[in-house]
Each structure stands twice: as C-alpha cells, then as structure tokens.
Write a protein that holds these residues in place. Structure first.
Motif, PDB file in Angstrom:
ATOM      1  N   LYS A   8     -33.633 110.334-105.586  1.00  0.00           N
ATOM      2  CA  LYS A   8     -33.759 109.526-104.359  1.00  0.00           C
ATOM      3  C   LYS A   8     -32.417 109.444-103.638  1.00  0.00           C
ATOM      4  O   LYS A   8     -32.350 109.561-102.411  1.00  0.00           O
TER       5      LYS A   8
ATOM      6  N   SER B 138     -34.114 116.328 -93.617  1.00  0.00           N
ATOM      7  CA  SER B 138     -34.876 116.025 -94.825  1.00  0.00           C
ATOM      8  C   SER B 138     -35.570 117.297 -95.322  1.00  0.00           C
ATOM      9  O   SER B 138     -36.392 117.246 -96.220  1.00  0.00           O
TER      10      SER B 138
ATOM     11  N   ASP C 143     -31.678 112.879-101.958  1.00  0.00           N
ATOM     12  CA  ASP C 143     -32.438 113.048-100.717  1.00  0.00           C
ATOM     13  C   ASP C 143     -31.817 112.223 -99.588  1.00  0.00           C
ATOM     14  O   ASP C 143     -31.673 112.698 -98.456  1.00  0.00           O
ATOM     15  N   LYS C 144     -31.438 110.987 -99.894  1.00  0.00           N
ATOM     16  CA  LYS C 144     -30.835 110.096 -98.891  1.00  0.00           C
ATOM     17  C   LYS C 144     -29.465 110.629 -98.435  1.00  0.00           C
ATOM     18  O   LYS C 144     -29.141 110.597 -97.243  1.00  0.00           O
TER      19      LYS C 144
ATOM     20  N   ASP D 236     -28.310 111.454 -94.722  1.00  0.00           N
ATOM     21  CA  ASP D 236     -27.152 110.769 -94.146  1.00  0.00           C
ATOM     22  C   ASP D 236     -26.056 111.745 -93.717  1.00  0.00           C
ATOM     23  O   ASP D 236     -25.486 111.604 -92.629  1.00  0.00           O
TER      24      ASP D 236
END
Length: 148
Positions: A96, A109, A99-100, A104
């Motif tokens: 997670k 994505s 992916d973030k 950022d």
C-alpha cells in the motif's frame, strides 16, 4: 504493532539503513530462496526506497522506479518481508505504501511488477492483474502483473 514506513531516495539513506536493506534482501532472496543472483545491480541509486520499520529494525522493503526505467509503467521490485514478521500483514502495508509513493512521487497509478507466481493471489488483493505468460527469472517462476 504497526509498521512505521519511510520513503527515501538513495542519497537520503544512511549507511545503517542501506546495510540493513541489503542484508534483508540477501537473507530472503539469496539464502531463504536459495537463489544465486546479482541483487546489488547498480539500480538502487535510481530507485525510491520504501522501508518498513518495526522497533527501529527494517523488516519490510520495496524499491520503486519511475515510468520508463524498467517498463513503460512505474515499477515495484524487491518486495520483501523478514520471515519472522510475515504473519503480521506487513507485506500488505509495504505494498500500500509503495502504491501511494508511486502516486505521490511519479503522479501515476499505472504500475507493473514481476511477481513470483506463488504470490499472484497476494498481488491481486492490491489490484494487480496478470498479463502475458509466465517465465523463469533467476530460476524462479514469475509472471508480469499490472495495475491501472
């Protein structure tokens, strides 16, 4: 206990962190998986490092690359969790966070990774889908997986 996650560029890593990351990768990918390969591949300086700490010890890690470096998409690699820490769900936490971090830092994505085939179900829980045929990478069955 929650995983404390930090995102760092290569030049932001201190020597203890770098040593611990390389030690963890070697412990899992070379020793545990009995796979002789060149882990220190000259690409860490181009990566974004996602580091999971428990009690100030590195127990989870990935490295991420901008689109166009490995694949057309952004890439996640060297996904690793220390053997004794896998029962706590830290693999999900580090994915997670990865992916973030890609969203950022790289504003996308659209991500691709090369998954060990026994982990397909794990990556699918994070929205990744298999693409193409399986292949051997360093003697271990892999398959490409993508996420939009």
């Amino acid at each position: 206990m929650n995983l404390r996650i930090e995102v760092k560029k290569f030049n932001e890593l201190n020597l203890v962190e770098l040593y611990s990351i390389l030690q963890l990768r070697s412990e899992v990918f070379v020793v545990e998986q009995n796979c002789v390969y060149q882990d220190i591949d000259g690409k860490d300086d181009k990566a974004l490092h996602i580091i999971g700490f428990k009690n100030d010890k590195i127990v989870a890690y990935t490295r991420c690359f901008q689109p166009g470096f490995y694949f057309n998409e952004a890439a996640i690699g060297r996904v690793v969790v220390k053997d004794s820490e896998r029962k706590f769900g830290y693999g999900h936490d580090i994915m997670k966070a990865s992916d973030k971090a890609i969203l950022d830092f790289y504003k996308t994505s659209n991500i691709k990774l090369s998954a060990q085939q026994y982990l397909i179900k794990f990556y699918k829980t994070h929205g990744y889908q298999t693409t193409g045929d399986g292949y051997l990478e360093d003697g271990i069955p892999h398959i490409a997986m993508v996420k939009d």
